[in-house]
Design a protein around this motif. Structure first.
Motif, PDB file in Angstrom:
ATOM      1  N   PRO A  41      22.280  14.772 -24.231  1.00 49.53           N
ATOM      2  CA  PRO A  41      21.673  15.608 -23.179  1.00 49.53           C
ATOM      3  C   PRO A  41      21.172  16.967 -23.681  1.00 49.53           C
ATOM      4  N   THR A  42      20.213  17.499 -22.958  1.00 51.68           N
ATOM      5  CA  THR A  42      19.663  18.829 -23.258  1.00 51.68           C
ATOM      6  C   THR A  42      20.704  19.908 -22.966  1.00 51.68           C
ATOM      7  N   VAL A  43      20.902  20.774 -23.938  1.00 49.61           N
ATOM      8  CA  VAL A  43      21.807  21.909 -23.736  1.00 49.61           C
ATOM      9  C   VAL A  43      20.976  23.095 -23.259  1.00 49.61           C
ATOM     10  N   GLY A  78      22.218  23.572 -28.864  1.00 47.01           N
ATOM     11  CA  GLY A  78      21.633  22.228 -28.723  1.00 47.01           C
ATOM     12  C   GLY A  78      21.873  21.414 -29.988  1.00 47.01           C
ATOM     13  N   ALA A 108      16.100  25.508 -21.281  1.00 42.03           N
ATOM     14  CA  ALA A 108      16.522  24.615 -22.364  1.00 42.03           C
ATOM     15  C   ALA A 108      16.551  25.392 -23.672  1.00 42.03           C
ATOM     16  N   TYR A 150       7.920  30.085 -38.340  1.00 41.36           N
ATOM     17  CA  TYR A 150       9.081  29.389 -37.765  1.00 41.36           C
ATOM     18  C   TYR A 150      10.358  30.021 -38.339  1.00 41.36           C
ATOM     19  N   LYS A 163      16.081  16.883 -25.114  1.00 39.02           N
ATOM     20  CA  LYS A 163      15.121  17.993 -24.982  1.00 39.02           C
ATOM     21  C   LYS A 163      13.730  17.554 -25.460  1.00 39.02           C
ATOM     22  N   ASP A 164      13.699  16.802 -26.573  1.00 41.09           N
ATOM     23  CA  ASP A 164      12.435  16.285 -27.105  1.00 41.09           C
ATOM     24  C   ASP A 164      12.373  14.791 -26.769  1.00 41.09           C
ATOM     25  N   TYR A 203      21.383  11.373 -34.680  1.00 40.10           N
ATOM     26  CA  TYR A 203      21.534  12.054 -33.391  1.00 40.10           C
ATOM     27  C   TYR A 203      20.312  12.899 -33.072  1.00 40.10           C
ATOM     28  N   LEU A 231      24.847  18.120 -31.136  1.00 38.37           N
ATOM     29  CA  LEU A 231      24.578  16.871 -31.875  1.00 38.37           C
ATOM     30  C   LEU A 231      25.536  16.762 -33.066  1.00 38.37           C
ATOM     31  N   GLY A 286      18.041  14.977 -29.617  1.00 37.97           N
ATOM     32  CA  GLY A 286      18.225  15.607 -28.311  1.00 37.97           C
ATOM     33  C   GLY A 286      17.227  15.096 -27.281  1.00 37.97           C
ATOM     34  N   THR A 309      17.245  18.377 -38.452  1.00 41.39           N
ATOM     35  CA  THR A 309      16.825  19.590 -37.743  1.00 41.39           C
ATOM     36  C   THR A 309      15.810  20.357 -38.588  1.00 41.39           C
ATOM     37  N   MET A 310      15.207  21.357 -37.934  1.00 42.72           N
ATOM     38  CA  MET A 310      14.349  22.282 -38.678  1.00 42.72           C
ATOM     39  C   MET A 310      15.059  23.633 -38.845  1.00 42.72           C
ATOM     40  N   GLY A 311      16.356  23.662 -38.613  1.00 39.34           N
ATOM     41  CA  GLY A 311      17.104  24.912 -38.775  1.00 39.34           C
ATOM     42  C   GLY A 311      16.956  25.809 -37.563  1.00 39.34           C
TER      43      GLY A 311
HETATM   44  P1  AMP Z   1      14.474  20.861 -34.046  1.00 43.61           P
HETATM   45  O1  AMP Z   1      15.262  21.670 -35.032  1.00 43.61           O
HETATM   46  O2  AMP Z   1      13.871  21.676 -32.969  1.00 43.61           O
HETATM   47  O3  AMP Z   1      13.516  19.916 -34.723  1.00 43.61           O
HETATM   48  O4  AMP Z   1      15.526  19.941 -33.294  1.00 43.61           O
HETATM   49  C1  AMP Z   1      16.437  19.125 -33.984  1.00 43.61           C
HETATM   50  C2  AMP Z   1      17.142  18.228 -33.001  1.00 43.61           C
HETATM   51  O5  AMP Z   1      17.839  19.007 -32.042  1.00 43.61           O
HETATM   52  C3  AMP Z   1      16.170  17.339 -32.216  1.00 43.61           C
HETATM   53  O6  AMP Z   1      16.742  16.048 -32.065  1.00 43.61           O
HETATM   54  C4  AMP Z   1      16.078  18.034 -30.896  1.00 43.61           C
HETATM   55  O7  AMP Z   1      15.751  17.182 -29.823  1.00 43.61           O
HETATM   56  C5  AMP Z   1      17.493  18.574 -30.750  1.00 43.61           C
HETATM   57  N1  AMP Z   1      17.509  19.681 -29.801  1.00 43.61           N
HETATM   58  C6  AMP Z   1      16.720  20.775 -29.794  1.00 43.61           C
HETATM   59  N2  AMP Z   1      16.973  21.547 -28.720  1.00 43.61           N
HETATM   60  C7  AMP Z   1      17.964  20.931 -28.033  1.00 43.61           C
HETATM   61  C8  AMP Z   1      18.661  21.219 -26.826  1.00 43.61           C
HETATM   62  N3  AMP Z   1      18.429  22.312 -26.111  1.00 43.61           N
HETATM   63  N4  AMP Z   1      19.609  20.345 -26.415  1.00 43.61           N
HETATM   64  C9  AMP Z   1      19.860  19.215 -27.124  1.00 43.61           C
HETATM   65  N5  AMP Z   1      19.234  18.889 -28.273  1.00 43.61           N
HETATM   66  C10 AMP Z   1      18.307  19.731 -28.723  1.00 43.61           C
END
Ligand code: AMP
Length: 281
Positions: A174-176, A36, A183, A71, A149-150, A145, A40, A147, A29-31
């Motif tokens: 699935p997208t939360v 969502g 989303a 960010y 969403k991406d 894991y 995971l 999402g 993640t990026m925190g």
């Molecule tokens: P990010 O921190 O935005 O890079 O996301 C980290 C992980 O969380 C990635 O695999 C995203 O696809 C997932 N993610 C972000 N938003 C959601 C969401 N609403 N539902 C499910 N997974 C998510």
């Protein structure tokens, strides 16, 4: 919550787990964590002996005029959420450790990276695949894991793991969504009141597309036109793209016959939001 900053210590941690016969689940993640991300982490908790969450705002996946600097970052809050959701370790590497001054190597997945979202964010997916590859090498997860969403990111990472023979199972969840259908995204925090209200139109447009398809509409251009009309009703919305593509190769589909990925990117004021849905005929 155990926080590991050193790359060596992280590799050692996973090595020891594997020696003991334990499986390692990994959530990159990026925190700025939200439900969502937590979904995971919880799934990883269920399926693995050890759960590692990385938090790293990856500079090389941001364009020069994008939001790298602003960010949202909040390790204390994220750390509490990780603990509650069952993570064992947060991997929190520094930028200089990940990309020392003489850094030279990049990983790119051809064809899948320069369309859809990648067309409007040149170099973005190269940054993503490079960092995820590095993280996979450091953490050596059995399961990782991501999402839905991406969606494009998940497809690209699956392909990268397959092509580069990385021994990890990629799981896409699935997208939360918020209660009103938006989303969840760390970037939703940038939205003002009006933009936040209007942002529900992304999900509404995807539902409209799904309904049109279930009523027998198979023309992508007709469906996209109807989605555009709906989104353009919102004052703060400016469409970047709406595409109906084959989820395997991400190529546009003119007439829907099978499973399609409907993906959109919409500026709400100065914030770009993405969302998608997979629909089977
Ligand atoms: P990010 O921190 O935005 O890079 O996301 C980290 C992980 O969380 C990635 O695999 C995203 O696809 C997932 N993610 C972000 N938003 C959601 C969401 N609403 N539902 C499910 N997974 C998510």
């Amino acid at each position: 919550m155990k926080i590991i900053r050193s790359l060596k210590e992280m590799s050692g941690f996973s090595r020891k787990a594997h020696v003991k016969g334990k499986s390692v689940g990994f959530v990159p993640t990026m925190g700025a964590l939200h439900e969502g991300h937590l979904s995971l982490i919880r799934k990883a908790r269920k399926e693995n002996d050890v759960v590692v969450v990385s938090i790293f705002v990856n500079p090389i996946q941001f364009g020069p005029k994008e939001d790298y600097g602003r960010y949202p970052r909040n390790l204390r809050r994220d750390s509490k959420l990780c603990e509650k959701s069952g993570a064992d370790v947060i991997f929190y590497p520094g930028q200089k450790q990940m990309y020392p001054l003489n850094y030279k190597t990049y990983v790119a997945v051809y064809d899948l990276s320069n369309c859809l979202y990648g067309k409007f964010r040149p170099g973005h997916f190269k940054g993503v695949t490079t960092v995820v590859n590095k993280l996979f090498n450091i953490v050596s997860p059995d399961n990782a894991y991501f999402g839905q969403k991406d969606a494009q990111q998940a497809i690209i990472i699956k392909k990268m793991a397959e092509d580069l023979n990385i021994p990890v199972k990629i799981k896409v969840l699935p997208t939360v969504r918020e209660r009103d259908g938006l989303a969840m995204s760390s970037r939703n925090a940038y939205l003002n009141k009006e933009e936040r209200r209007d942002a529900t139109v992304l999900n509404q447009a995807l539902i409209l597309a799904k309904n049109l398809i279930s009523q027998g509409n198979t023309s992508s251009s007709v469906i996209i036109r109807r989605m555009k009309e709906l989104i353009n009703n919102k004052k703060s919305a400016r469409i970047q793209y709406i595409l109906i593509v084959d989820p395997n190769d991400l190529l546009p589909v003119a007439k829907i016959k099978d499973k399609v990925l409907i993906a959109l990117s919409v500026w709400m004021g100065k914030t770009r939001l993405i969302d998608n849905i997979v629909v089977s005929l």
